[in-house]
Design a protein around this motif. Sequence first.
Motif, PDB file in Angstrom:
ATOM      1  N   VAL A 186      39.157  68.713  47.484  1.00 48.32           N
ATOM      2  CA  VAL A 186      39.063  70.012  46.815  1.00 48.32           C
ATOM      3  C   VAL A 186      39.087  69.776  45.313  1.00 48.32           C
ATOM      4  CG1 VAL A 186      40.239  72.210  46.421  1.00 48.32           C
ATOM      5  CG2 VAL A 186      40.172  71.235  48.715  1.00 48.32           C
ATOM      6  N   GLY A 187      38.218  70.463  44.588  1.00 48.41           N
ATOM      7  CA  GLY A 187      38.177  70.290  43.145  1.00 48.41           C
ATOM      8  C   GLY A 187      39.388  70.892  42.460  1.00 48.41           C
ATOM      9  N   GLY A 188      39.724  70.347  41.298  1.00 45.30           N
ATOM     10  CA  GLY A 188      40.851  70.877  40.542  1.00 45.30           C
ATOM     11  C   GLY A 188      40.788  70.473  39.087  1.00 45.30           C
ATOM     12  N   ASP A 189      41.332  71.307  38.235  1.00 40.24           N
ATOM     13  CA  ASP A 189      41.537  70.994  36.814  1.00 40.24           C
ATOM     14  C   ASP A 189      43.037  70.935  36.569  1.00 40.24           C
ATOM     15  OD1 ASP A 189      38.829  70.825  36.112  1.00 40.24           O
ATOM     16  OD2 ASP A 189      38.659  72.977  35.977  1.00 40.24           O
ATOM     17  N   GLY A 190      43.664  72.111  36.345  1.00 39.60           N
ATOM     18  CA  GLY A 190      45.111  72.151  36.290  1.00 39.60           C
ATOM     19  C   GLY A 190      45.676  72.376  37.682  1.00 39.60           C
ATOM     20  N   ILE A 191      46.805  71.722  38.014  1.00 40.33           N
ATOM     21  CA  ILE A 191      47.385  71.850  39.349  1.00 40.33           C
ATOM     22  C   ILE A 191      48.898  71.988  39.256  1.00 40.33           C
ATOM     23  CG2 ILE A 191      45.516  70.515  40.400  1.00 40.33           C
ATOM     24  CD1 ILE A 191      47.399  68.145  40.655  1.00 40.33           C
ATOM     25  N   CYS A 192      49.504  72.560  40.311  1.00 38.54           N
ATOM     26  CA  CYS A 192      50.949  72.613  40.434  1.00 38.54           C
ATOM     27  C   CYS A 192      51.313  72.570  41.909  1.00 38.54           C
ATOM     28  CB  CYS A 192      51.538  73.837  39.737  1.00 38.54           C
ATOM     29  SG  CYS A 192      51.003  75.437  40.369  1.00 38.54           S
ATOM     30  N   LEU A 193      52.568  72.268  42.208  1.00 33.43           N
ATOM     31  CA  LEU A 193      53.029  72.000  43.573  1.00 33.43           C
ATOM     32  C   LEU A 193      54.054  73.045  43.985  1.00 33.43           C
ATOM     33  CD1 LEU A 193      53.022  69.781  45.904  1.00 33.43           C
ATOM     34  CD2 LEU A 193      55.014  68.821  44.734  1.00 33.43           C
ATOM     35  N   ASP A 194      54.027  73.460  45.285  1.00 35.67           N
ATOM     36  CA  ASP A 194      55.031  74.400  45.750  1.00 35.67           C
ATOM     37  C   ASP A 194      55.941  73.768  46.795  1.00 35.67           C
ATOM     38  OD1 ASP A 194      53.883  74.705  48.334  1.00 35.67           O
ATOM     39  OD2 ASP A 194      52.810  76.528  47.791  1.00 35.67           O
ATOM     40  N   LEU A 235      53.481  77.489  38.638  1.00 32.25           N
ATOM     41  CA  LEU A 235      54.471  78.332  39.283  1.00 32.25           C
ATOM     42  C   LEU A 235      55.713  78.425  38.410  1.00 32.25           C
ATOM     43  CD1 LEU A 235      54.050  76.947  42.872  1.00 32.25           C
ATOM     44  CD2 LEU A 235      53.715  79.353  42.239  1.00 32.25           C
ATOM     45  N   GLY A 236      56.312  79.616  38.395  1.00 38.44           N
ATOM     46  CA  GLY A 236      57.529  79.804  37.614  1.00 38.44           C
ATOM     47  C   GLY A 236      58.134  81.155  37.906  1.00 38.44           C
ATOM     48  N   GLY A 237      58.804  81.715  36.910  1.00 35.16           N
ATOM     49  CA  GLY A 237      59.520  82.961  37.106  1.00 35.16           C
ATOM     50  C   GLY A 237      60.932  82.695  37.590  1.00 35.16           C
ATOM     51  N   PRO A 238      61.783  83.722  37.616  1.00 39.01           N
ATOM     52  CA  PRO A 238      63.193  83.537  37.980  1.00 39.01           C
ATOM     53  C   PRO A 238      63.399  82.879  39.341  1.00 39.01           C
ATOM     54  CG  PRO A 238      62.841  85.718  37.040  1.00 39.01           C
ATOM     55  CD  PRO A 238      61.484  85.115  37.214  1.00 39.01           C
ATOM     56  N   ASP A 239      62.521  83.168  40.312  1.00 36.07           N
ATOM     57  CA  ASP A 239      62.650  82.572  41.636  1.00 36.07           C
ATOM     58  C   ASP A 239      61.569  81.540  41.926  1.00 36.07           C
ATOM     59  OD1 ASP A 239      60.480  84.226  41.857  1.00 36.07           O
ATOM     60  OD2 ASP A 239      61.234  85.400  43.543  1.00 36.07           O
ATOM     61  N   GLY A 240      60.776  81.192  40.914  1.00 37.24           N
ATOM     62  CA  GLY A 240      59.722  80.203  41.086  1.00 37.24           C
ATOM     63  C   GLY A 240      58.526  80.686  41.855  1.00 37.24           C
ATOM     64  N   ARG A 241      58.459  81.984  42.175  1.00 37.13           N
ATOM     65  CA  ARG A 241      57.403  82.509  43.025  1.00 37.13           C
ATOM     66  C   ARG A 241      56.331  83.293  42.265  1.00 37.13           C
ATOM     67  NH1 ARG A 241      58.340  82.637  48.633  1.00 37.13           N
ATOM     68  NH2 ARG A 241      60.339  81.720  49.243  1.00 37.13           N
ATOM     69  N   THR A 242      56.221  83.086  40.973  1.00 31.41           N
ATOM     70  CA  THR A 242      55.138  83.688  40.202  1.00 31.41           C
ATOM     71  C   THR A 242      54.136  82.601  39.830  1.00 31.41           C
ATOM     72  OG1 THR A 242      56.580  85.395  39.282  1.00 31.41           O
ATOM     73  CG2 THR A 242      54.529  84.957  38.116  1.00 31.41           C
ATOM     74  N   LEU A 268      47.530  85.353  33.124  1.00 32.20           N
ATOM     75  CA  LEU A 268      47.656  86.277  34.244  1.00 32.20           C
ATOM     76  C   LEU A 268      48.797  85.816  35.152  1.00 32.20           C
ATOM     77  CD1 LEU A 268      43.879  86.621  35.263  1.00 32.20           C
ATOM     78  CD2 LEU A 268      45.135  87.907  33.514  1.00 32.20           C
ATOM     79  N   ALA A 269      49.311  86.714  35.979  1.00 35.01           N
ATOM     80  CA  ALA A 269      50.383  86.366  36.898  1.00 35.01           C
ATOM     81  C   ALA A 269      50.182  87.071  38.224  1.00 35.01           C
ATOM     82  CB  ALA A 269      51.736  86.748  36.299  1.00 35.01           C
ATOM     83  N   VAL A 270      50.552  86.388  39.299  1.00 33.12           N
ATOM     84  CA  VAL A 270      50.417  86.940  40.642  1.00 33.12           C
ATOM     85  C   VAL A 270      51.548  86.377  41.507  1.00 33.12           C
ATOM     86  CG1 VAL A 270      48.875  85.088  41.409  1.00 33.12           C
ATOM     87  CG2 VAL A 270      48.769  87.317  42.524  1.00 33.12           C
ATOM     88  N   PRO A 271      52.116  87.170  42.420  1.00 29.27           N
ATOM     89  CA  PRO A 271      53.155  86.628  43.317  1.00 29.27           C
ATOM     90  C   PRO A 271      52.596  85.498  44.189  1.00 29.27           C
ATOM     91  CG  PRO A 271      53.126  89.032  43.377  1.00 29.27           C
ATOM     92  CD  PRO A 271      51.894  88.609  42.629  1.00 29.27           C
ATOM     93  N   ALA A 272      53.442  84.496  44.442  1.00 28.07           N
ATOM     94  CA  ALA A 272      53.031  83.347  45.234  1.00 28.07           C
ATOM     95  C   ALA A 272      53.843  83.288  46.536  1.00 28.07           C
ATOM     96  CB  ALA A 272      53.233  82.058  44.439  1.00 28.07           C
TER      97      ALA A 272
END
Length: 280
Positions: A186-194, A235-242, A268-272
């Motif tokens: 899968v292509g990617g530029d910026g990435i993060c892990l959950d 990913l971030g926010g107080p609970d890490g779910r944004t 932009l931000a969206v719940p994860a």
Amino acid sequence: MTEPREVLTGLGVGESPRWHEDRLWFANWGAQEIVALGPGGEPEVIATAPKPVGYSIDWLPDGRLLVTGEENLLVREPDGALKPYADLSGLGAHWNELVVDGRGNVYVNDIGFSFGAEEFRPGSIALVTPGGTVRRVAEDVAFPNGMVVTPDNSTLIVAESFAQKLTAFDIGPDGGLSRRRVWAGVGGDGICLDADGAVWCSDMADGGAVCQRVREGGEILDRIDLDTPCFACMLGGPDGRTLFLMVADWRGLESMGDLFAARTGRVLAVPAPAPKAGRP
């Protein structure tokens, strides 16, 4: 998924987003700024970056901020000055993303060529150990971009943007990389892990505007289609779910100056579905 909400506007290009000390930090390319965004959405310029574009940020275990420079890895000292932390000049000249693992090993990638001015050449990944040793630990990486380290410090995953795949390496006791393999096609530029072990990937290939959540092996778990190309995510926010998305208009390299001047960059931000894990 829920429609993303707008958090901040008026950026050049937001890149290298990081969640640190309850704030979203990022590089504002074009403005040559390192910015931290508070809980109320108020941006604070923390430092002037060493170059207009192509810089990334992360933190050492002692809390000092690292920034990629032209030939050096730089560290922000308590007085706010950016000073050399490691000399990278012998290993490359086109430094891009960095990530620090939980033991203080710093991984920095070099794309291998002057983007837009030279023909493609494969890049590499360098390691800077806590003791100051600098060495190359991976080669033949097709435009290395975002990188993550798993919570147990055992695996590094890098987006090979020109190969449209995520590549994984085992991290050895000395910080070296081995057992190279395709983590997902899968292509990617910026990435993060959950915390479910899935990777969020922003992907701008062929002018795309998408951020996808993928598990090892390549299964797409979630997809966010956007009206503007997404350069990076975190990913971030107080609970890490944004999930924060760094988006901006993109009209090609020849229009990059106009892009910075137009200030179309947004956060932009969206719940994860799962919280942040690993590093950065």
